[in-house]
Design a protein around this motif. Structure first.
Motif, PDB file in Angstrom:
ATOM      1  N   GLY A  18      -1.766   0.782   7.594  1.00 23.33           N
ATOM      2  CA  GLY A  18      -2.655  -0.232   8.143  1.00 23.33           C
ATOM      3  C   GLY A  18      -3.853  -0.545   7.264  1.00 23.33           C
TER       4      GLY A  18
ATOM      5  N   VAL B  55       1.072  -6.056   8.109  1.00 25.95           N
ATOM      6  CA  VAL B  55       1.827  -6.435   9.305  1.00 25.95           C
ATOM      7  C   VAL B  55       1.768  -7.927   9.610  1.00 25.95           C
ATOM      8  CG1 VAL B  55       2.007  -6.144  11.804  1.00 25.95           C
ATOM      9  CG2 VAL B  55       1.733  -4.150  10.342  1.00 25.95           C
TER      10      VAL B  55
ATOM     11  N   SER C  89      -2.386  -1.586   0.936  1.00 28.37           N
ATOM     12  CA  SER C  89      -1.141  -2.241   1.277  1.00 28.37           C
ATOM     13  C   SER C  89      -0.580  -2.965   0.100  1.00 28.37           C
ATOM     14  CB  SER C  89      -1.360  -3.230   2.425  1.00 28.37           C
ATOM     15  OG  SER C  89      -1.870  -2.573   3.548  1.00 28.37           O
TER      16      SER C  89
ATOM     17  N   LYS D   5       5.098  -0.676  12.011  1.00 27.10           N
ATOM     18  CA  LYS D   5       3.682  -0.338  12.191  1.00 27.10           C
ATOM     19  C   LYS D   5       3.511   0.904  13.064  1.00 27.10           C
ATOM     20  CE  LYS D   5      -0.701  -2.318  13.761  1.00 27.10           C
ATOM     21  NZ  LYS D   5      -1.360  -3.478  14.397  1.00 27.10           N
TER      22      LYS D   5
ATOM     23  N   THR E  76       9.018  -5.416  11.829  1.00 32.98           N
ATOM     24  CA  THR E  76       7.704  -5.121  11.265  1.00 32.98           C
ATOM     25  C   THR E  76       6.800  -4.481  12.309  1.00 32.98           C
ATOM     26  OG1 THR E  76       7.909  -6.978   9.727  1.00 32.98           O
ATOM     27  CG2 THR E  76       5.705  -6.113  10.102  1.00 32.98           C
TER      28      THR E  76
END
Length: 401
Positions: free
Chosen positions: A396, A278, A401, A387, A383
């Motif tokens: 997260g 993020v 990621s 999330k 974005t």
């Protein structure tokens, strides 16, 4: 593979596959940049206006869109390894067809083939890259795309050197064709032979319906692709017409943009593994908006170059991270998920260059690029929405990621 080449390769299987993939991304970047850097030469050769060039340039994203479904099917049936080999033959062949196009219609058709082969290679490489990333169990996708950017910068530098020397595009592209085939012959046995998926992906690999999570990733990719398309196709023209630099400097903005993308992509994986996706995506969107604002409000050589570099840094990690997150979806197979994101994202490449061309005719090229500022701001907010979505893909987690 000969013994001398084998001695240069890493011995651990996952390092072996990563090493080969990095070279294929590198060559794809060189091929794409070789075309982009010579657009002004082909524009002049066919005496095209900005509006005519904008319409013709949409041939490449049309081809990219047409390649999405067939490539997803191809990767699913014959595997990413064979699909990569097909793409590595098709893309350099398409490149050498571009400078021999005798007119506008032929150039458009050649660009459709170029876009088709480019996206065939792109989806195939990304599908395999997701599998290699799975073996590493940490973010490495941006490194692959960083190698694409390294290749694009080198291709841009080569073009910036040979174009003023009067070397015709056909000779230039022919050399790139030979280099591509040589790399393919040397590394064809270094490609991972079977695609790697998680247990959850294997259970859901027959699903073809994207969820809202995948769609939103596609929208974010759309914004980044639209900005990339505008800068790739119009940066040299912007520096020639708006910044009004001499011929030897019209490609400075393009090279600055791609150089910053190299830096951004090479550091993105480290940032993602430390801070999660993020913040990286939000900083990317802010950088796109800030860079274009600077370049458009102050169109001098120094400020426009810095602005294009900031924009390139912002664009660097958006698409790789979207592909990586999509490829980890437990709802569909990696090639299908990446294809869904690409399906939405490549509409940005399709729409952006001709829209910029039309706006340039009505207003000026300087202001025709201004909607890209809004796109950068939009990525920041989208974005945040991403999330909050409930999705089975782990979002997260810094290590996934």
């Amino acid at each position: 593979m000969n013994h001398s080449l084998s001695a240069l390769l890493p011995h651990a299987p996952k390092n072996y596959y990563r090493w080969a993939l990095m070279h294929f991304f590198f060559i794809m970047g060189i091929l794409f940049s070789s075309w982009a850097i010579r657009i002004p030469d082909i524009k002049n050769a066919l005496s095209l206006s900005d509006a005519e060039l904008g319409g013709i340039l949409c041939g490449a994203p049309v081809g990219q869109l047409l390649a999405i479904a067939p490539t997803a099917w191809l990767v699913g049936h014959i595997g990413s390894r064979r699909s990569i080999m097909l793409g590595m033959c098709a893309m350099p062949t398409a490149l050498v067809m571009l400078p021999v196009a005798p007119g506008r219609l032929w150039l458009f058709a050649a660009l459709v083939f170029f876009g088709f082969s480019n996206n065939m290679l792109n989806i195939s490489l990304n599908a395999q890259a997701v599998g290699v990333e799975f073996l590493y169990r940490r973010s490495i996708m941006s490194t692959f795309h960083g190698m694409w950017s390294v290749g694009a910068v080198i291709g841009g530098v080569i073009g910036a050197i040979v174009a003023p020397m009067g070397i015709p595009p056909l000779t230039h592209f022919g050399a790139m064709f030979l280099l591509s085939i040589l790399i393919l012959v040397m590394l064809r046995t270094a490609i991972m032979p079977r695609d790697v998926r998680s247990a959850a992906q294997k259970k859901k690999q027959s699903s073809i319906r994207p969820d809202l999570y995948i769609i939103l990733l596609g929208v974010i990719a759309f914004g980044s692709f639209a900005t990339e398309g505008a800068l790739y196709d119009w940066s040299a023209v912007y520096f020639a017409q708006v910044v009004q630099v001499r011929e030897s400097l019209v490609r400075v903005g393009y090279v600055a943009c791609l150089s910053a993308m190299v830096v951004g992509r090479l550091v993105a994986d480290t940032l993602v593994n430390r801070y999660s996706v993020v913040p990286v995506l939000q900083v990317s969107g802010a950088s796109i908006a800030a860079g274009l604002t600077l370049a458009l409000l102050s169109p001098t050589l120094a400020t426009a170059t810095i602005g294009f570099a900031l924009t390139g840094f912002g664009m660097a990690s958006v698409v790789p991270l979207c592909f990586s997150l999509a490829g980890k979806s437990s709802q569909v197979s990696p090639q299908a998920a990446i294809s869904f994101v690409a399906s939405i994202g490549y509409f940005g490449l399709l729409a952006s260059p001709p829209v910029v061309g039309m706006l340039s005719e009505w207003l000026t090229l300087r202001w025709a690029l201004s909607p890209m500022i809004v796109i950068g701001v939009g990525i920041v907010f989208l974005t945040a929405a991403l999330k909050r979505l409930q999705a089975k893909t782990v979002f997260g987690n810094k290590n996934n990621s």
